[in-house]
Design a protein around this motif. Structure first.
Motif: not given
Ligand SMILES: NC(=O)N[C@@H](CC(=O)O)C(=O)O
Length: 423
Positions: A62, A64, A153, A179, A278, A307, A323
């Motif tokens: 990610h 961002r 996500a 996911h 997650n 992430a 997460f």
């Molecule tokens: N995998 C993660 O724990 N986080 C991810 C995406 C998500 O929340 O699935 C994020 O973009 O922060």
């Protein structure tokens, strides 16, 4: 440039021996085991005691951008990747706005080229706004350079919608990176459902919520012919389900990440939000199942799900913290320390699952040292011992559960298209 006297490991050709590698005009000109490539005015880098391998590839990060640059941006994310030994990363579409249209894909690809770091590959959204009500224009996304689509996500809950999305993606030969989580069952949990969650008084995320959707999506992959790639596998039974789906001939590949073989949900004790992601950390049995899955090939590759989040976001109480954890600058060392040194995987197998396999899964260039291939190369010290210092990360994301851990293995030089982007 000539890389001299390193241990050349190329899982795509089975090469593993001491030798030289010559780079010419951004491509691999020659690999010569035993060494002896004449200097002929080339730059030389002594790689004695180092490993020379195909550039590492992370197909699940990610970055961002657009819209969440306070967490990470292209400069920090692609720089972090290079510092972690990665020459290509594929970025997820759960940004602000979501990467669901061609202009956003083109903009990211164009701006990434201006950064000194890993190459970018863009993963588009399955649906507009990732709202899972209207399919994204996947044809436009692919034409603009997207190499896959994902619901990461914002996982698709409706099987009928997922079928349509997979049929459309299959038509365009776009892999779907899913996911797998049934949110009517995971229902807002914040860590693995089990003893530790009970002790901490935190709402659990039952493993079955993820396992049932791996099965659902695997059946839809068989139904539609779409290549399903299962993201961030975390439970032993998910590995069993993937093994079963593959035995039925389902077009399924899968990944897991270092945290799922290194940590259990006990890392959440003390309400440690740097252990919150997650899918969540599970149990020791699940950790062992990840290692077995990687060894027997049920799990095709390693991906970090990098992430990054801002410190103040993770400073909230556990249920409110986002997460996700940092992944890029610790992944290689966690593989060497916990998979190679204990003899679960050979060094060549680890490199295969961090480079050759990810390239194959998404049909990307790289993942090989075959002559005339793009000169995307990682040089690392397999024996370097170091302590993880989050504040030293190139990434803006310091949110790692591995702070203070003593690891073995460290990238020393990352080369993209023949150019040294990290040293
Ligand atoms: N995998 C993660 O724990 N986080 C991810 C995406 C998500 O929340 O699935 C994020 O973009 O922060």
């Amino acid at each position: 440039m000539i890389l001299r006297n390193g241990r050349v490991i190329d899982p795509s050709s089975g090469i593993d021996g001491i030798g030289d590698l010559r780079i010419e005009d951004g491509r691999i000109a020659e690999v010569r085991l035993g060494g002896g490539i004449p200097t002929d005015g080339h730059f030389e880098r002594d790689c004695t005691g180092k490993v020379i391998c195909p550039g590492l590839i992370d197909i699940h990060v990610h970055l961002r951008e657009p819209g969440q640059e306070y967490k990470e941006d292209l400069a920090s994310g692609l720089g972090s990747a290079a510092a972690g030994g990665f020459t290509t990363v594929a970025c997820m579409p759960n940004t602000t706005p979501v990467i669901d249209s061609a202009p956003i894909v083109r903009d990211l690809i164009a701006r990434a080229k201006l950064e000194k770091g890993a190459r970018i590959q863009v993963i588009g959204a399955l649906s507009k706004g990732m709202k899972n009500t209207e399919l994204a224009e996947m044809g436009d996304l692919k034409a603009a350079g997207a190499i896959a689509v994902s619901d990461d996500a914002y996982q698709v809950q409706d099987a009928g919608f997922m079928r349509k999305a997979m049929e459309y993606a299959a038509m365009l030969d776009l892999p779907v990176l899913a996911h797998c989580e049934n949110t009517s069952l995971s229902d807002g949990g914040v860590m693995n459902e089990g003893y530790t969650a009970s002790v901490l008084g935190l709402k659990g995320l039952p493993r079955e919520a993820y396992e049932m959707d791996v099965m659902r999506n695997g059946l839809l992959a068989m139904m539609t012919g779409c290549h399903l790639h299962v993201l961030h596998v975390s439970t032993a039974r998910e590995v069993e389900i993937i093994r079963f789906l593959k035995s039925l001939g389902a077009p399924v590949t899968a990944e897991t990440g270092p945290h799922y073989w290194c940590l259990t949900d006990e890392a959440c004790k003390g309400y440690n939000t740097n252990a919150k992601m997650n899918p969540p950390l599970r149990t020791q049995t699940d950790c062992e199942a990840m290692i077995v899955g990687l060894k027997d090939g049920t799990l095709d590759c390693i991906a970090t799900d990098h992430a990054p989040h801002a410190a103040y976001e993770k400073a909230q109480e556990f249920p409110l913290a986002p997460f996700g954890i940092h992944g890029l600058e610790t992944s290689l060392a966690l593989g060497i320390t916990y998979l190679v040194k204990p003899n679960h995987l050979s060094l060549a197998a680890l490199i295969g699952q961090m480079s050759t396999a990810p390239a194959r899964i998404l049909g990307l260039p790289g993942g090989t040292l075959e002559p005339d291939s793009v000169a995307d190369i990682t040089v690392f010290d397999p024996d370097a011992e170091w302590v993880v210092e989050p504040e030293a990360f190139v990434s803006k994301g310091k949110n790692t559960p591995f702070g203070g851990w003593k690891l073995t293995g460290k990238p020393v030089m990352t080369i993209v298209g023949g150019e040294v982007v990290f040293s």
